[in-house]
Write an enzyme that holds these catalytic residues in place. Sequence first.
Site, PDB file in Angstrom:
ATOM      1  N   GLU A  90       0.897  -1.163   0.000  1.00  0.00           N
ATOM      2  CA  GLU A  90       0.000   0.000   0.000  1.00  0.00           C
ATOM      3  C   GLU A  90       0.923   1.197   0.000  1.00  0.00           C
ATOM      4  O   GLU A  90       1.645   1.417   0.980  1.00  0.00           O
ATOM      5  CB  GLU A  90      -0.830   0.026   1.286  1.00  0.00           C
ATOM      6  CG  GLU A  90      -1.723  -1.170   1.485  1.00  0.00           C
ATOM      7  CD  GLU A  90      -2.830  -1.223   0.474  1.00  0.00           C
ATOM      8  OE1 GLU A  90      -3.227  -0.181  -0.056  1.00  0.00           O
ATOM      9  OE2 GLU A  90      -3.274  -2.347   0.185  1.00  0.00           O
TER      10      GLU A  90
ATOM     11  N   CYS B  62      -2.324   8.703   3.330  1.00  0.00           N
ATOM     12  CA  CYS B  62      -2.129   8.184   1.975  1.00  0.00           C
ATOM     13  C   CYS B  62      -3.360   8.416   1.117  1.00  0.00           C
ATOM     14  O   CYS B  62      -3.286   8.435  -0.095  1.00  0.00           O
ATOM     15  CB  CYS B  62      -1.834   6.693   2.055  1.00  0.00           C
ATOM     16  SG  CYS B  62      -3.069   5.813   2.998  1.00  0.00           S
TER      17      CYS B  62
HETATM   18  P1  NAP Z   1       8.629   4.805   4.152  1.00  0.00           P
HETATM   19  O1  NAP Z   1       9.778   5.681   4.430  1.00  0.00           O
HETATM   20  O2  NAP Z   1       8.571   4.107   2.867  1.00  0.00           O
HETATM   21  O3  NAP Z   1       8.606   3.765   5.353  1.00  0.00           O
HETATM   22  C1  NAP Z   1       7.578   2.812   5.447  1.00  0.00           C
HETATM   23  C2  NAP Z   1       8.036   1.666   6.317  1.00  0.00           C
HETATM   24  O4  NAP Z   1       9.084   0.983   5.653  1.00  0.00           O
HETATM   25  C3  NAP Z   1       8.613   2.108   7.652  1.00  0.00           C
HETATM   26  O5  NAP Z   1       8.229   1.182   8.636  1.00  0.00           O
HETATM   27  C4  NAP Z   1      10.101   2.039   7.405  1.00  0.00           C
HETATM   28  O6  NAP Z   1      10.852   1.847   8.577  1.00  0.00           O
HETATM   29  C5  NAP Z   1      10.179   0.819   6.535  1.00  0.00           C
HETATM   30  N1  NAP Z   1      11.404   0.725   5.788  1.00  0.00           N
HETATM   31  C6  NAP Z   1      12.069   1.691   5.147  1.00  0.00           C
HETATM   32  N2  NAP Z   1      13.165   1.193   4.566  1.00  0.00           N
HETATM   33  C7  NAP Z   1      13.182  -0.128   4.857  1.00  0.00           C
HETATM   34  C8  NAP Z   1      14.073  -1.196   4.558  1.00  0.00           C
HETATM   35  N3  NAP Z   1      15.143  -1.019   3.816  1.00  0.00           N
HETATM   36  N4  NAP Z   1      13.781  -2.411   5.028  1.00  0.00           N
HETATM   37  C9  NAP Z   1      12.686  -2.627   5.771  1.00  0.00           C
HETATM   38  N5  NAP Z   1      11.818  -1.655   6.096  1.00  0.00           N
HETATM   39  C10 NAP Z   1      12.059  -0.422   5.631  1.00  0.00           C
HETATM   40  O7  NAP Z   1       7.261   5.573   4.316  1.00  0.00           O
HETATM   41  P2  NAP Z   1       6.810   6.534   5.509  1.00  0.00           P
HETATM   42  O8  NAP Z   1       7.606   7.781   5.386  1.00  0.00           O
HETATM   43  O9  NAP Z   1       6.778   5.835   6.812  1.00  0.00           O
HETATM   44  O10 NAP Z   1       5.302   6.808   5.139  1.00  0.00           O
HETATM   45  C11 NAP Z   1       4.911   7.782   4.237  1.00  0.00           C
HETATM   46  C12 NAP Z   1       4.526   7.181   2.922  1.00  0.00           C
HETATM   47  O11 NAP Z   1       3.670   6.093   3.127  1.00  0.00           O
HETATM   48  C13 NAP Z   1       3.768   8.124   2.044  1.00  0.00           C
HETATM   49  O12 NAP Z   1       4.276   8.039   0.747  1.00  0.00           O
HETATM   50  C14 NAP Z   1       2.343   7.619   2.078  1.00  0.00           C
HETATM   51  O13 NAP Z   1       1.586   7.885   0.918  1.00  0.00           O
HETATM   52  C15 NAP Z   1       2.535   6.170   2.279  1.00  0.00           C
HETATM   53  N6  NAP Z   1       1.404   5.589   2.976  1.00  0.00           N
HETATM   54  C16 NAP Z   1       0.612   4.741   2.301  1.00  0.00           C
HETATM   55  C17 NAP Z   1      -0.480   4.187   2.933  1.00  0.00           C
HETATM   56  C18 NAP Z   1      -1.397   3.249   2.216  1.00  0.00           C
HETATM   57  O14 NAP Z   1      -2.221   2.608   2.872  1.00  0.00           O
HETATM   58  N7  NAP Z   1      -1.304   3.133   0.917  1.00  0.00           N
HETATM   59  C19 NAP Z   1      -0.740   4.479   4.262  1.00  0.00           C
HETATM   60  C20 NAP Z   1       0.094   5.346   4.916  1.00  0.00           C
HETATM   61  C21 NAP Z   1       1.172   5.889   4.267  1.00  0.00           C
HETATM   62  P3  NAP Z   1      11.714   3.029   9.211  1.00  0.00           P
HETATM   63  O15 NAP Z   1      10.744   4.025   9.661  1.00  0.00           O
HETATM   64  O16 NAP Z   1      12.422   2.352  10.301  1.00  0.00           O
HETATM   65  O17 NAP Z   1      12.583   3.523   8.119  1.00  0.00           O
END
Ligand code: NAP
Length: 680
Positions: free
Chosen positions: A255, A294
């Site tokens: 997602e 999101c």
């Molecule tokens: P993100 O930076 O992609 O991080 C998402 C998750 O992935 C976090 O738990 C992060 O952990 C983890 N992660 C990052 N790099 C990783 C790796 N190499 N290995 C394993 N896990 C890893 O996104 P975010 O900044 O938290 O959230 C914002 C984004 O999420 C926005 O683009 C938003 O649109 C999207 N979003 C989508 C939805 C949906 O339902 N479609 C819902 C909410 C948000 P760390 O924090 O420890 O890096």
Amino acid sequence: MSLASYVGGKWVQGAGPGVALHDATTGEMIASASSEGVDFAAALAYARAVGGANLRRLNFHERAACLKRLARYLSERKEELYALSYATGATRADAWLDIEGGIGTLFVYASKGLKELPEGQVYIDGPAEPLAKSGGFFGQHVCVPLEGAAVQINAFNFPVWGMLEKLAPAMLAGVATIVKPATATAYLAELALRLVVASGELPEGAVQLICGGIGDLFEHLTCQDMIAFTGSASTARRLRAHPRVLERAVRFTAETDSLNSCILGPDAKSGSPEFELFVREVVREMTVKAGQKCTAIRKAVVPVAQGTALLEALCAELDTVVVGDPRRDGVRMGPLASLAQRREVLAQIERLRAAGQLIRGGDTRAQLAAVDAERGAFMLPTLLYCRDGGAGGAVHEVEAFGPVCTVLTYGTPAEAIECARRGAGSLVGSVFTADESIAAQLVLGLAPFHGRVLVVNRHCGADSTGHGSPLPHLVHGGPGRAGGGEELGGIRAVLHYMQRTAVQGTPDVLTAVTGRWLRGARELDSGIHPFRQSFGALRIGDSFRSRERAVTVADIERFAAVSGDYFYAHMDEAAAHRNPLFGGRVAHGYFLIAAAAGLFVDPPLGPVLANYGIDGLRFTQPVKPGDRIKVRLTCKEKSLRVGRGYGEVRWDTEITNQDGATVAQYDVLTLVSDEGLARE
Ligand code: NAP
């Protein structure tokens, strides 16, 4: 405070200083997170061997009951979560979505699990498919839980909901979960998990938590594990391309970002109820959780003629939004989750400005005198404007994950659709129009590119659940940029954690596998009418075969008089003769159902409490005066209503004629006492 991970049934502190986490308003350090030293291979092994095994010992209803008790427990302690949630920058109203939204999702899955899943451990997917003319060989799709771990990686914006909305379907499916919250707000997810563990409602090993990075966890995945990811498209791309994920075909669902559109219909002129509702919705989506959703509206797509009026109305409404410390009364929008997040959003606004005109907002730190905008991640809602659907611009590529929205104009509905589709796959689109034909055109144009489409008009404005609210009953997810995954959607989400297998065999084999009697399987005869058996004593396959009765013209006429149904096919021989299906008078179908009940019912007081319906009724051959019918009733499926003293029994029912041909078939649904009622 240093956050702990919960692995192998214990709280474990990570080594090293970890990542410092700050209050979004004051900038004060509130926790650190490190998972250094966690044995990830052991965590996966524990999920499979202990958590999964414990969950699979329970049936769907027992798992649903655990979820319900857990939801109640969390509900009673939700104020602890609200208190900590302010640190993320969330107002009380924002936190409501995260906390009550998460707990509400548990309640919905508990209820759906009890009502829509069987009391067993195997999910029966669709009807049995006959594979031989003899009726002795069938195919049946069944779903069984994967025997690995569900690794659930969540985004920072919904630390509680994100965890619970994934945990609930995995639990129901019988799969143990390892939650990895986003580090920035992991303190709130950690508190929520501490409450989950303290509740004692989940079987040992059903859930683990990792605060910090996931180290080498991916190296140890197998084809029985799965990853459910929420976050940015770029992280999803990296993770789904992990060599181990590719090599083992590990199930991966994502997602991700989404450039969601909200379209104002061509009929919705300034001053109309739809126009007003549209303005309110756009402002709500920009400001709730400071636009860090999101599903938030990133593109407000409006008719050219309404562009100026709309901008004025949006600005007027946005001027009423008080930005400040979310702990203070009257504040409608708090800060973003972190200073880093604000830096990111401001950079994205610069990219959007290349395509559109900045109407209000942007880097507004200097205008925020009432708050410390250097230590807290505050900014004002930002509105941009782009003519001609923002042809070719950054507005179709850049997600500014904050209180940012661009107004775009369109000429024809087809252009509005094209503008929304240029998001290249979105979670949700919405349409505000009072014209149903425009609504249908826009919905069908949006649907291939969206996971959910909301249509709002004056009649449902007050009832609408909102553009940005995913609901447990409805699918959440979208194609393309939105990740290509699917979550929620009721029981569909449970099946994401299960393996669908097509099983082929005889009716007896399929009955044994599924626990549901299949026509053609052995019938059991205990020597007692099945209506005299208590719920507990009834066996799947217990059958009753009735005597025969004749159907007469007098029956048909009496039934017509009682019911008032004088349809010509029952009453007028000449007219019925001209009916190509009947070629003469036939009995009412409902008479057959009533007559069948007269043949199978055992009248005196007994364990059967009520008949509560019929499923799948089909009349397969006409019955004519002079025909003789009889009925077979077989206990097909049982489901105890825990704590009520009775259960539901589904009876496979078949009415046949004097030639042995089936004339009607259906399932009779009854409620049967578990204790049995004594005959007077
Ligand atoms: P993100 O930076 O992609 O991080 C998402 C998750 O992935 C976090 O738990 C992060 O952990 C983890 N992660 C990052 N790099 C990783 C790796 N190499 N290995 C394993 N896990 C890893 O996104 P975010 O900044 O938290 O959230 C914002 C984004 O999420 C926005 O683009 C938003 O649109 C999207 N979003 C989508 C939805 C949906 O339902 N479609 C819902 C909410 C948000 P760390 O924090 O420890 O890096």
